[in-house]
Scaffold this active site. Structure first.
Site, PDB file in Angstrom:
ATOM      1  N   SER A 252       0.841  -1.193   0.000  1.00 22.64           N
ATOM      2  CA  SER A 252       0.000   0.000   0.000  1.00 22.64           C
ATOM      3  C   SER A 252       0.879   1.247   0.000  1.00 22.64           C
ATOM      4  O   SER A 252       2.109   1.155  -0.022  1.00 22.64           O
ATOM      5  CB  SER A 252      -0.891   0.010   1.240  1.00 22.64           C
ATOM      6  OG  SER A 252      -0.093   0.318   2.365  1.00 22.64           O
ATOM      7  N   LYS A 253       0.230   2.377   0.068  1.00 19.67           N
ATOM      8  CA  LYS A 253       0.923   3.676   0.075  1.00 19.67           C
ATOM      9  C   LYS A 253       2.021   3.725   1.142  1.00 19.67           C
ATOM     10  O   LYS A 253       3.044   4.378   0.961  1.00 19.67           O
ATOM     11  CB  LYS A 253      -0.088   4.787   0.360  1.00 19.67           C
ATOM     12  CG  LYS A 253      -0.628   5.418  -0.902  1.00 19.67           C
ATOM     13  CD  LYS A 253       0.239   6.612  -1.301  1.00 19.67           C
ATOM     14  CE  LYS A 253       0.277   6.904  -2.760  1.00 19.67           C
ATOM     15  NZ  LYS A 253       1.486   6.578  -3.464  1.00 19.67           N
ATOM     16  N   ARG A 254       1.767   3.031   2.252  1.00 17.91           N
ATOM     17  CA  ARG A 254       2.754   3.044   3.335  1.00 17.91           C
ATOM     18  C   ARG A 254       4.123   2.545   2.868  1.00 17.91           C
ATOM     19  O   ARG A 254       5.145   2.882   3.435  1.00 17.91           O
ATOM     20  CB  ARG A 254       2.299   2.149   4.497  1.00 17.91           C
ATOM     21  CG  ARG A 254       1.257   2.750   5.399  1.00 17.91           C
ATOM     22  CD  ARG A 254       0.901   1.784   6.494  1.00 17.91           C
ATOM     23  NE  ARG A 254       0.435   0.513   5.950  1.00 17.91           N
ATOM     24  CZ  ARG A 254       1.108  -0.625   6.001  1.00 17.91           C
ATOM     25  NH1 ARG A 254       2.264  -0.675   6.601  1.00 17.91           N
ATOM     26  NH2 ARG A 254       0.611  -1.731   5.460  1.00 17.91           N
TER      27      ARG A 254
END
Ligand code: GLU
Length: 478
Positions: A252-254
């Site tokens: 994900s974006k993380r």
């Protein structure tokens, strides 16, 4: 083979790496089996779907080198290929299910639904619809409709044996009907839900194989039950395990970049990126890893799809990208580099043949297209910089200084000296060799601790530039 695969993105954002992998697997299967790939835009979520997103997804799919045989942009016999343009088909099918008593109107309000859900949860039971509206009489239904009460249409999950999914990737998976619950197929705004639209389209578009992410596995028994109710043959299903970040959590974006567009901007070559993504969940029989698209099409099949999650390793991607860069022709490398270089350089003012020679040198060592703009600084008079570490290390090493002083003198006496002679003279005059000789030479020539081969760099520097750099480093470390 007359198979029909499909990729069905929702245009509600960018093309995520996991979805790109789904698209690639469907494309490879379609091409491997000389079959068809259909692109279907699932834009039933009116609030979140945008034409910009559809355009960007299509652009990224094309960047990856994918194409499709039917779709909103190429047409085909089973169109339209955008769900927002197929409303009448969904309505017809919704009516069919109501007539067959395989679906029913539900007038429960969101508050009521919330309450039953909470009650079930507090009893430790699975939250599912309690079937309150299942047996409303036609008269009662009409009254509620006359009162303009909002309603949804639910699919009736009749009691019966478990629904069996014979999954291409995961094997047999069974779902008890009790846990499925009667689900919504038409919303109160009169629009179809994903479940209905997907089943109707897969059938009308004659899809034979549905290969998608395993976040859709729980939708599959619902779709099989609907196919049965319509009298449609279900397609074959295959659910691909997730792509995880290095910490084994869903990518994900993380984790930084997670969309195809971001990787494009970071300077990955599309064929390398495609090769890398294919290996997330599939392996070649020969265990080879660098496989060009032609080979992938030849080797790819559903038998070697993995059922366990795969990990997105950026180091491996960088390595693979570097391998692809080395294989490019100089012309192709130059073509791919241009858009990146243009951001930093006025290309019209740079000599093209000189630039190509520089690129030829850098092509042997860079991992990404964007690394070139950085390394190009070595070759440019007005962009040259000396790294802090270079200054620190040189300042405290007397041998390094000795080399630099000798170097300056040699260049002063013979500004046109070539690399081999320079090396020899330097060795003779300082009696130093190995790191003691080459580190200061590299530091002076490039301002950096690492970089391309010095013998290749030196002939490409502007005239007298090396002498200026040597003197500059001497000055900054005295
Ligand atoms: N539109 C869905 C998505 O983007 C795909 C659904 C499917 O493949 O059935 O996740």
């Amino acid at each position: 083979m007359n198979y029909r695969f499909r990729y069905a993105p929702s245009p509600t954002g960018v093309l995520h790496v996991g979805n790109a992998r789904t698209a690639i697997f469907n494309w490879l299967l379609a091409r491997h089996y000389s079959s068809k790939l259909i692109l279907r835009i699932e834009d039933t979520d009116k609030e979140r779907s945008t034409p910009e997103s559809e355009k960007a997804i299509i652009e990224d799919l094309k960047w990856l080198g994918l194409d499709w045989d039917e779709g909103p942009d190429v047409g085909g016999d089973c169109g339209p290929y955008r769900q927002s343009q197929r409303s009448s088909l969904y309505e017809e099918h919704q009516k069919l299910l109501l007539e067959k008593k395989a679906a029913y109107e539900c007038f429960c309000t969101p508050d009521e639904l919330k309450k039953t859900r909470e009650e079930l949860l507090s009893l430790g039971k699975m939250p599912k619809y309690n079937g309150k509206c299942l047996n409303l009489s036609p008269k009662h239904i009409q009254e509620l409709k006359d009162q303009k009460k909002p309603f949804v249409i639910r699919f009736y999950v009749k009691p019966g044996p478990p629904v069996v999914v014979d999954d291409i990737v995961r094997g047999t998976v069974k779902f008890e009907r009790e846990v499925i619950g009667d689900f919504v197929i038409f919303r109160s705004d009169g629009g179809p839900t994903y479940q209905l639209a997907c089943v109707v389209d897969d059938s009308l578009m004659k899809i034979t194989h549905v290969i998608r992410g395993d976040d859709h596995l729980s939708n599959t028994p619902k779709q099989i039950l609907m196919n049965d109710a319509f009298g449609f043959t279900s397609p074959k299903f295959g659910h691909l395990p997730m792509v995880l970040g290095a910490d084994r959590k869903k990518l994900s974006k993380r984790h930084g970049a997670c969309s195809v567009g971001e990787y494009k901007q970071q300077g990955y070559v599309s064929s390398a990126f495609l090769n890398f993504l294919v290996l997330l969940g599939w392996s070649c029989e020969t265990s080879e890893e660098i496989l060009n698209t032609e080979r992938l099409i030849k080797e790819f099949s559903e038998d070697r799809l993995s059922s366990s999650p795969s990990i997105f390793e950026t180091n491996k991607l960088d390595w693979m990208n570097g391998q692809y860069i080395r294989q490019l022709s100089l012309e192709e490398f130059y073509r791919l580099e241009r858009p990146f270089l243009e951001k930093d350089l006025a290309l019209s003012q740079v000599d093209e043949s000189w630039l190509k020679q520089v690129l030829k040198v850098l092509q042997t060592s860079v991992a990404k297209l964007t690394d070139v703009t950085d390394q190009l600084q070595i070759f440019l008079k007005d962009k040259f910089l000396i790294e802090d570490d270079v200054i620190k290390e040189t300042a405290k090493d007397l041998d390094f200084k000795k080399v630099l002083i000798a170097l300056s003198k040699i260049l002063e006496d013979n500004p046109d000296i070539d690399f081999d002679d320079l090396k020899k003279q330097l060795q003779n005059e300082t009696s130093l060799k190995g790191k003691k000789l080459f580190h200061p030479l590299r530091y002076a020539m490039t301002g950096r601790k690492n970089g391309p081969e010095l013998a290749l760099v030196m002939p490409l520097l502007p005239k007298n530039e090396l002498k200026l750099r040597v003197d500059k480093l001497l000055k900054e470390t005295s």
